[in-house]
Each structure stands twice: as C-alpha cells, then as structure tokens.
Design an enzyme around this catalytic site. Structure first.
Site, PDB file in Angstrom:
ATOM      1  N   GLU A 181     -28.896  26.221 -22.425  1.00  0.00           N
ATOM      2  CA  GLU A 181     -28.008  25.211 -23.008  1.00  0.00           C
ATOM      3  C   GLU A 181     -27.634  25.563 -24.452  1.00  0.00           C
ATOM      4  O   GLU A 181     -26.510  25.307 -24.882  1.00  0.00           O
ATOM      5  CB  GLU A 181     -28.676  23.832 -22.964  1.00  0.00           C
ATOM      6  CG  GLU A 181     -28.639  23.165 -21.607  1.00  0.00           C
ATOM      7  CD  GLU A 181     -27.296  22.508 -21.359  1.00  0.00           C
ATOM      8  OE1 GLU A 181     -27.142  21.301 -21.620  1.00  0.00           O
ATOM      9  OE2 GLU A 181     -26.382  23.222 -20.909  1.00  0.00           O
ATOM     10  N   SER A 237     -21.843  24.238  -6.762  1.00  0.00           N
ATOM     11  CA  SER A 237     -22.201  22.950  -7.345  1.00  0.00           C
ATOM     12  C   SER A 237     -21.360  21.838  -6.757  1.00  0.00           C
ATOM     13  O   SER A 237     -20.185  22.034  -6.435  1.00  0.00           O
ATOM     14  CB  SER A 237     -22.015  22.992  -8.863  1.00  0.00           C
ATOM     15  OG  SER A 237     -22.382  21.756  -9.444  1.00  0.00           O
ATOM     16  N   LYS A 283     -26.579  14.354 -14.181  1.00  0.00           N
ATOM     17  CA  LYS A 283     -27.122  13.154 -14.805  1.00  0.00           C
ATOM     18  C   LYS A 283     -25.994  12.222 -15.235  1.00  0.00           C
ATOM     19  O   LYS A 283     -24.834  12.635 -15.395  1.00  0.00           O
ATOM     20  CB  LYS A 283     -27.991  13.505 -16.018  1.00  0.00           C
ATOM     21  CG  LYS A 283     -27.208  13.962 -17.263  1.00  0.00           C
ATOM     22  CD  LYS A 283     -26.860  12.805 -18.191  1.00  0.00           C
ATOM     23  CE  LYS A 283     -26.116  13.187 -19.446  1.00  0.00           C
ATOM     24  NZ  LYS A 283     -24.784  13.776 -19.270  1.00  0.00           N
ATOM     25  N   ASP A 314     -30.005  16.453 -21.293  1.00  0.00           N
ATOM     26  CA  ASP A 314     -29.472  16.777 -19.966  1.00  0.00           C
ATOM     27  C   ASP A 314     -30.417  17.677 -19.187  1.00  0.00           C
ATOM     28  O   ASP A 314     -30.704  17.436 -18.009  1.00  0.00           O
ATOM     29  CB  ASP A 314     -28.101  17.445 -20.096  1.00  0.00           C
ATOM     30  CG  ASP A 314     -27.005  16.484 -20.498  1.00  0.00           C
ATOM     31  OD1 ASP A 314     -27.320  15.323 -20.838  1.00  0.00           O
ATOM     32  OD2 ASP A 314     -25.824  16.884 -20.478  1.00  0.00           O
ATOM     33  N   GLY A 321     -18.919  15.147 -18.124  1.00  0.00           N
ATOM     34  CA  GLY A 321     -20.025  14.487 -18.798  1.00  0.00           C
ATOM     35  C   GLY A 321     -21.210  14.196 -17.900  1.00  0.00           C
ATOM     36  O   GLY A 321     -22.017  13.314 -18.197  1.00  0.00           O
ATOM     37  N   LEU A 322     -21.335  14.940 -16.796  1.00  0.00           N
ATOM     38  CA  LEU A 322     -22.386  14.689 -15.811  1.00  0.00           C
ATOM     39  C   LEU A 322     -23.484  15.762 -15.825  1.00  0.00           C
ATOM     40  O   LEU A 322     -24.267  15.857 -14.891  1.00  0.00           O
ATOM     41  CB  LEU A 322     -21.787  14.575 -14.407  1.00  0.00           C
ATOM     42  CG  LEU A 322     -20.741  13.460 -14.224  1.00  0.00           C
ATOM     43  CD1 LEU A 322     -20.195  13.473 -12.798  1.00  0.00           C
ATOM     44  CD2 LEU A 322     -21.329  12.098 -14.553  1.00  0.00           C
TER      45      LEU A 322
END
Length: 450
Positions: free
Chosen positions: A200, A144, A12, A211, A151-152
């Site tokens: 998380e 990934s 994101k 997120d 920060g993504l």
C-alpha cells in the site's frame, strides 16, 4: 513443482464515522464479500521468469528473475526478513526497482500506465523483499470482484493477496486449519498485514493502514486517527455478518475535496459543526454497544438489525448536514426507501461514489429484483455482498472438492480463470462460499478477545 494455489482477500466499506474520523473521532470499517482472487502457478525449472497478470486492468508483464535488482535488496544494510516490520519505503530500493516497473504497459495511455507502474512497483518491492534470486519461475494471475477506484479498498485487497501468497511460498505462514490456536492465527494475520501495508505504501504513498488491516483480518475494525503516527486500529471480532448492497453511483468524487469542504465548514461554523461531528461520534458509539451485545443472535436478531439500520440512516443524515452527500446518493436513498427494503447511507468521502444499503431480513426478493432494474435505469450498479465478511483465505492446492464426491476434485483451470466474465463469472468459478457443495477455502481467524 508446487501445485497451483489461490489466495483471496476482501474489500471494505466505512460503516460509521467517516469525516468525523478526520477530526480524531472513531470510525468503523468492515470487510465485504467482494474480493480479489490471486492464482499462483509455479513454472518448470527451465522457465526463470515471473509474470504479473492483473487481468481486470490490462496489466500483463513478464520479468526475467536474474535481471531483477537482487543485489540492492540483499545488501547487508537493506536486507529484510519475513518477520521484519517495515513502516516506510527505502528510496534506494525504489530507485533500483524503477526501471523494471516502468517497463510495463508502454503502449497504454499515460493515466492507465501510471496505475500499472504503481501496481508493478508494489509487486516487485514485495517479491524482492520476500523472494530469492534462486526461486523458480511463477505466474501470478489476479482477478477481482471489487470495483476499482470506488473507495472499497481494492488495492489493499490486492496487496493482502500478494503478501499472503509470497509468505506462503517461502513457507513462513502456518495454517489456516480448523485446530489452529487463535493466538497463532493472530500472528499469521499480522504478518500478512504488515507486508500488505508495504504494498500500500508503494501504491498510495501515505496510506492509513486501515484498508489492509480490514482486508487481512476480516470482520471489522474500529480506527482512531492519531495526531502523530499511524491510526490505532482495534479488531471488532464480534461484528455480525449482514446482508448488504453496495450501489456504485458511477459519480466521480474526490476524497481530498470533500475533506476540505468539511474542514472549511468547521472553520466557518465551529460550534454547529462540532455538534454534528459529536453526533456522528455518538452514532458510532451506539453501534459499538449494539455489536458487543450479542443481540444479532437468536430471537433478538430482527430487532438488532432494525436498530443497526436506524443508526445507518441517522449517520447518513448527519453526513448530509456536512454537505458531503450528492443528488445521485440521495436518489439511491429515495429508491431504497420507496421499496422499503432497508437502510442506506453514503460510504467513504461522499460527493458521489458508493452507497451501502443494509437489507431487512424479511425482504421480498421480487421487490429487490424490481429495485435492481430501477438502479440500472438510473445508471447505477448494484453489488450483492455480505458485511462483516471473512478476511484473507487460501485454497491449497487450487482444487475444489465436492462434498458428495468425496476426494474427487476439480482443479481450477488458469484459462477459465483468466476469461471468467465479470464479477459473476469469477464468483461462480472460484468464489468464496458461492458453491455450498464445495470445500477447500480456509481462513485465518482473529481471537475473540481482541
């Protein structure tokens, strides 16, 4: 044995409203087509082990299933079910997990090992909450294309993948399929999202939940920080899919220090900074009006993208006024503006990290290739992506079927998956939408009236 299957979830970016969100104003976060991919393989009945193989960070550990602390998780006062809503971690369960999580990567440097332990803790908490002492052995292999620590939303993407995979294995998810009622899809997304948030919590301690919500549902969300409790998060299901670059400046940054910088500035210049924050809020409101107008369809598309891009530029200028830009981010903007390919802003806390560039629809691809070389010369890394991407998806079984070949399928090879070279190699092998002649990926989709 169940066939191998794969799940995938996006990263994101914050598109509008960062820093203003700290002071109670809304912000927009959107999914991007950089994704995590989790391949799940069932082992034979004689192999009573579970392996976590996070190839990209070097984490590879195997636990004996019968040695895991099932008694702690199955205690009557602790037992959770797939439909449970868990909003905090149980300290007794964390204590039970701790020796098993801390067994990983003992030969790694302490900094890397701490990341591995947090990842293992998240996996074990989810596996023991949703799994069974009697379950067969499994291998969970993760790759990934999302840059880590940029920060993504890479950790949230991983947690969404783990949550979806475990819920699929215990047969508590329906779909996704083309005829699935949208209300039912919403239930499935929420179920995945709730358990991803638990993951998380294990990794970050006090996550906002934004997120994982973006990663599970895709498209975009509007979020508002509340004075008490979690933020309110509203899906933006009409958010358009737009071509975008993510440019990683490789400049380290601290979210906490940037937030504190703006807070001090507001304390010292309350009237002026409140005007800037209100202006950011107005940019967000203007973007929401544009998104809801259907202007991104048909003949109005070029004008809508131009207006959207102008808001991107304005938002960056206001963030720069708050002092959270950085020479590396301004250099990205300078190069993009000189090439004339689109509109750029920082994303996230600023002070380094990543910039995003919305690309003009009529861009000259030769100019794009030349710009990419300039980014490389500056030490930046450019990722081609789509803004407003699909959320969590599944490929069951892990076989691609080619349109021209009918039912003939190409099974995803575990060895090839583990050894795919970088983001490009992963996307070429298993990527969502990379091969137009492939079929198989299916996505849960939020209802249009959300």
């Amino acid at each position: 044995m169940a066939p191998p299957f794969m799940v995938s979830a996006p990263g994101k970016v914050i598109v509008f409203g960062e820093h203003a969100a700290v002071f109670g104003k809304p912000a927009v976060a959107a999914a991007i087509s950089l994704r995590s991919y989790l391949l799940v393989t069932t082992l034979s009945k004689s192999q009573r082990t579970v392996t976590l193989n996070f190839r990209d960070i070097g984490l590879n550990h195997t636990w004996a299933i019968h040695h895991l602390p099932w008694e702690a998780f199955n205690h009557a006062s602790k037992r959770k079910f797939y439909y449970s809503v868990v909003d905090h971690l149980d300290s007794d369960l964390l204590d039970a997990i701790a020796p098993h999580a801390e067994a990983v990567s003992r030969d790694f440097p302490e900094k890397e090992r701490k990341v591995h332990i947090r990842s293992a803790t998240a996996f074990l908490y989810l596996f023991l909450s949703l799994g069974s002492h009697d379950s067969p052995g499994f291998t969970y292999t993760l790759r990934s294309t999302i840059p880590i620590g940029a920060g993504l939303g890479s950790s949230a993407s991983i947690c969404v993948c783990l949550s979806a995979a475990l819920l699929l294995q215990i047969r508590t998810l329906s779909g996704p399929h083309p005829d699935q009622p949208l209300e039912d899809a919403e239930v499935q997304i929420d179920r995945i999202n709730h358990w991803a948030f638990v993951g998380e919590l294990c990794i970050h301690g006090d996550p906002s939940g934004v997120d994982n919500t973006v990663s599970a549902g895709g498209k975009a969300v509007l979020f508002n920080k509340n004075r008490s409790g979690p933020p309110s998060v509203t899906p933006l299901v009409k958010f358009p899919k737009l071509r975008m670059f993510v440019i990683d400046t490789k400049q380290p940054r601290s979210t906490a220090s940037q937030v504190e910088k703006v807070r001090r500035l507001r304390d010292n210049h309350p009237t002026t900074i409140e005007l800037v924050l209100n202006a950011i809020n107005q940019v967000t409101s203007s973007a929401l009006s544009l998104i809801s107008s259907n202007s991104f369809d048909g003949n109005n598309m070029y004008d809508a993208i131009d207006r959207f891009g102008t808001l991107v530029d304005i938002n960056h200028g206001l963030l720069d006024a708050l002092g959270v830009s950085h020479p590396s981010l301004e250099r990205v903007r300078e190069l993009v503006d000189h090439a004339g390919i689109g509109w750029t802003k920082l994303t996230g806390a600023g002070g380094g990290g990543c910039a995003i560039t919305l690309i003009r629809p009529d861009v000259d691809e030769e100019v794009v290739r030349d710009l990419e070389q300039k980014f490389l010369a500056e030490g930046f890394h450019k990722y081609e992506t789509v803004l407003g991407a699909d959320g969590v998806g599944v490929l069951w079984p892990a076989v691609f079927r080619n349109v021209l070949d009918g039912d003939n399928g190409e099974e995803i090879d575990q060895g090839k998956f583990e050894n795919a070279d970088g983001a490009h190699g992963i996307e070429q092998l298993v990527g969502v939408g990379i091969r137009e002649d492939r079929q198989g990926w299916r996505f849960w989709t939020r209802r249009a009236d959300s």
